[in-house]
Design a protein around this motif. Structure first.
Motif, PDB file in Angstrom:
ATOM      1  N   TYR A  37      -0.737  -2.511  -4.482  1.00  0.00           N
ATOM      2  CA  TYR A  37      -0.650  -3.608  -3.531  1.00  0.00           C
ATOM      3  C   TYR A  37       0.275  -4.667  -4.129  1.00  0.00           C
ATOM      4  N   ARG A  38       0.688  -5.579  -3.293  1.00  0.00           N
ATOM      5  CA  ARG A  38       1.453  -6.708  -3.805  1.00  0.00           C
ATOM      6  C   ARG A  38       1.090  -7.964  -3.038  1.00  0.00           C
ATOM      7  N   GLN A  39       1.291  -9.100  -3.697  1.00  0.00           N
ATOM      8  CA  GLN A  39       1.021 -10.387  -3.069  1.00  0.00           C
ATOM      9  C   GLN A  39       2.111 -11.366  -3.449  1.00  0.00           C
ATOM     10  N   ALA A  40       2.842 -11.802  -2.451  1.00  0.00           N
ATOM     11  CA  ALA A  40       3.890 -12.794  -2.649  1.00  0.00           C
ATOM     12  C   ALA A  40       3.285 -14.184  -2.472  1.00  0.00           C
ATOM     13  N   PRO A  41       3.926 -15.200  -3.047  1.00  0.00           N
ATOM     14  CA  PRO A  41       3.398 -16.563  -2.916  1.00  0.00           C
ATOM     15  C   PRO A  41       3.208 -16.965  -1.459  1.00  0.00           C
ATOM     16  N   GLY A  42       2.030 -17.462  -1.139  1.00  0.00           N
ATOM     17  CA  GLY A  42       1.750 -17.923   0.211  1.00  0.00           C
ATOM     18  C   GLY A  42       1.482 -16.829   1.221  1.00  0.00           C
ATOM     19  N   LYS A  43       1.439 -15.587   0.746  1.00  0.00           N
ATOM     20  CA  LYS A  43       1.207 -14.469   1.670  1.00  0.00           C
ATOM     21  C   LYS A  43      -0.043 -13.702   1.272  1.00  0.00           C
ATOM     22  N   GLU A  44      -0.537 -12.923   2.214  1.00  0.00           N
ATOM     23  CA  GLU A  44      -1.698 -12.093   1.942  1.00  0.00           C
ATOM     24  C   GLU A  44      -1.296 -10.868   1.125  1.00  0.00           C
ATOM     25  N   ARG A  45      -2.273 -10.329   0.405  1.00  0.00           N
ATOM     26  CA  ARG A  45      -2.027  -9.103  -0.332  1.00  0.00           C
ATOM     27  C   ARG A  45      -1.792  -7.970   0.659  1.00  0.00           C
ATOM     28  N   GLU A  46      -0.783  -7.130   0.384  1.00  0.00           N
ATOM     29  CA  GLU A  46      -0.462  -6.035   1.282  1.00  0.00           C
ATOM     30  C   GLU A  46      -0.362  -4.723   0.523  1.00  0.00           C
ATOM     31  N   LEU A  47      -0.684  -3.646   1.224  1.00  0.00           N
ATOM     32  CA  LEU A  47      -0.573  -2.322   0.636  1.00  0.00           C
ATOM     33  C   LEU A  47       0.894  -1.935   0.484  1.00  0.00           C
ATOM     34  N   VAL A  48       1.220  -1.399  -0.682  1.00  0.00           N
ATOM     35  CA  VAL A  48       2.564  -0.880  -0.928  1.00  0.00           C
ATOM     36  C   VAL A  48       2.578   0.631  -0.761  1.00  0.00           C
ATOM     37  N   ALA A  49       1.682   1.302  -1.475  1.00  0.00           N
ATOM     38  CA  ALA A  49       1.644   2.761  -1.448  1.00  0.00           C
ATOM     39  C   ALA A  49       0.301   3.230  -1.973  1.00  0.00           C
ATOM     40  N   ILE A  50      -0.048   4.439  -1.568  1.00  0.00           N
ATOM     41  CA  ILE A  50      -1.309   5.021  -2.022  1.00  0.00           C
ATOM     42  C   ILE A  50      -1.111   6.511  -2.275  1.00  0.00           C
ATOM     43  N   THR A  51      -1.760   7.006  -3.304  1.00  0.00           N
ATOM     44  CA  THR A  51      -1.779   8.434  -3.567  1.00  0.00           C
ATOM     45  C   THR A  51      -3.230   8.890  -3.606  1.00  0.00           C
ATOM     46  N   SER A  52      -3.507   9.961  -2.861  1.00  0.00           N
ATOM     47  CA  SER A  52      -4.878  10.459  -2.810  1.00  0.00           C
ATOM     48  C   SER A  52      -5.220  11.157  -4.118  1.00  0.00           C
ATOM     49  N   ALA A  53      -6.480  11.502  -4.255  1.00  0.00           N
ATOM     50  CA  ALA A  53      -6.898  12.243  -5.441  1.00  0.00           C
ATOM     51  C   ALA A  53      -6.146  13.576  -5.541  1.00  0.00           C
ATOM     52  N   THR A  90       9.827  -9.608  -4.368  1.00  0.00           N
ATOM     53  CA  THR A  90       9.232 -10.464  -5.388  1.00  0.00           C
ATOM     54  C   THR A  90       7.762 -10.729  -5.065  1.00  0.00           C
ATOM     55  N   ALA A  91       6.898 -10.412  -6.014  1.00  0.00           N
ATOM     56  CA  ALA A  91       5.452 -10.534  -5.799  1.00  0.00           C
ATOM     57  C   ALA A  91       4.733 -10.165  -7.091  1.00  0.00           C
ATOM     58  N   VAL A  92       3.445 -10.408  -7.091  1.00  0.00           N
ATOM     59  CA  VAL A  92       2.579  -9.833  -8.117  1.00  0.00           C
ATOM     60  C   VAL A  92       2.105  -8.485  -7.584  1.00  0.00           C
ATOM     61  N   TYR A  93       2.288  -7.466  -8.393  1.00  0.00           N
ATOM     62  CA  TYR A  93       1.919  -6.111  -7.999  1.00  0.00           C
ATOM     63  C   TYR A  93       0.610  -5.729  -8.704  1.00  0.00           C
ATOM     64  N   TYR A  94      -0.315  -5.218  -7.904  1.00  0.00           N
ATOM     65  CA  TYR A  94      -1.631  -4.837  -8.403  1.00  0.00           C
ATOM     66  C   TYR A  94      -1.872  -3.355  -8.160  1.00  0.00           C
ATOM     67  N   CYS A  95      -2.515  -2.701  -9.093  1.00  0.00           N
ATOM     68  CA  CYS A  95      -2.982  -1.358  -8.793  1.00  0.00           C
ATOM     69  C   CYS A  95      -4.480  -1.420  -8.525  1.00  0.00           C
ATOM     70  N   SER A  96      -4.945  -0.460  -7.762  1.00  0.00           N
ATOM     71  CA  SER A  96      -6.366  -0.389  -7.455  1.00  0.00           C
ATOM     72  C   SER A  96      -6.813   1.059  -7.404  1.00  0.00           C
ATOM     73  N   ALA A  97      -8.077   1.257  -7.679  1.00  0.00           N
ATOM     74  CA  ALA A  97      -8.739   2.544  -7.509  1.00  0.00           C
ATOM     75  C   ALA A  97      -9.578   2.443  -6.245  1.00  0.00           C
ATOM     76  N   GLU A  98      -9.369   3.389  -5.355  1.00  0.00           N
ATOM     77  CA  GLU A  98      -9.969   3.304  -4.033  1.00  0.00           C
ATOM     78  C   GLU A  98     -11.145   4.255  -3.894  1.00  0.00           C
ATOM     79  N   ALA A  99     -12.133   3.808  -3.155  1.00  0.00           N
ATOM     80  CA  ALA A  99     -13.272   4.646  -2.815  1.00  0.00           C
ATOM     81  C   ALA A  99     -13.743   4.253  -1.423  1.00  0.00           C
TER      82      ALA A  99
END
Length: 116
Positions: A37-53, A90-99
């Protein structure tokens, strides 16, 4: 203890490339979908990409053709290759584990700045 540690962010010129990494520990990595995911200043966090198990991938429309998500289950690591970067990436990029179709665990984020 679950940990997701992102790395690889930084300052890059428009048109350049970066490869982000996210090292996971404390859970069964191969059983989880992993996402960026990524979050730019003043914006909501948005999904960039996902890979399934199983390795299937999905991208947000604006990232298709420029970003590639991949995973190495032997290394408990998920990657995001970003090419043809634009200032709007330009943003802060976050990784997440999804369930259950939603992020369960988050990393601390890594800053990506695209600027000349």
């Amino acid at each position: 203890q679950v940990q997701l540690v992102e790395s690889g962010g930084g300052l890059v010129q428009p048109g350049g490339s970066l490869r982000l990494s996210c090292a996971a520990s404390g859970f069964t990595f191969s059983s989880y979908a992993m996402s960026w995911y990524r979050q730019a200043p003043g914006k909501e966090r948005e999904l960039v990409a996902i890979t399934s198990a199983g390795g299937r991938t999905h991208y947000a429309e604006s990232m298709k053709g420029r970003f590639t998500i991949s995973r190495d289950n032997a290394k408990n690591t998920v990657y995001l290759q970003m090419n043809s970067l634009k200032p709007e990436d330009t943003a802060v990029y976050y990784c997440s584990a999804e369930a259950g179709g939603a992020p369960r665990y988050w990393g601390q984020g890594t800053q990506v700045t695209v600027s000349s």
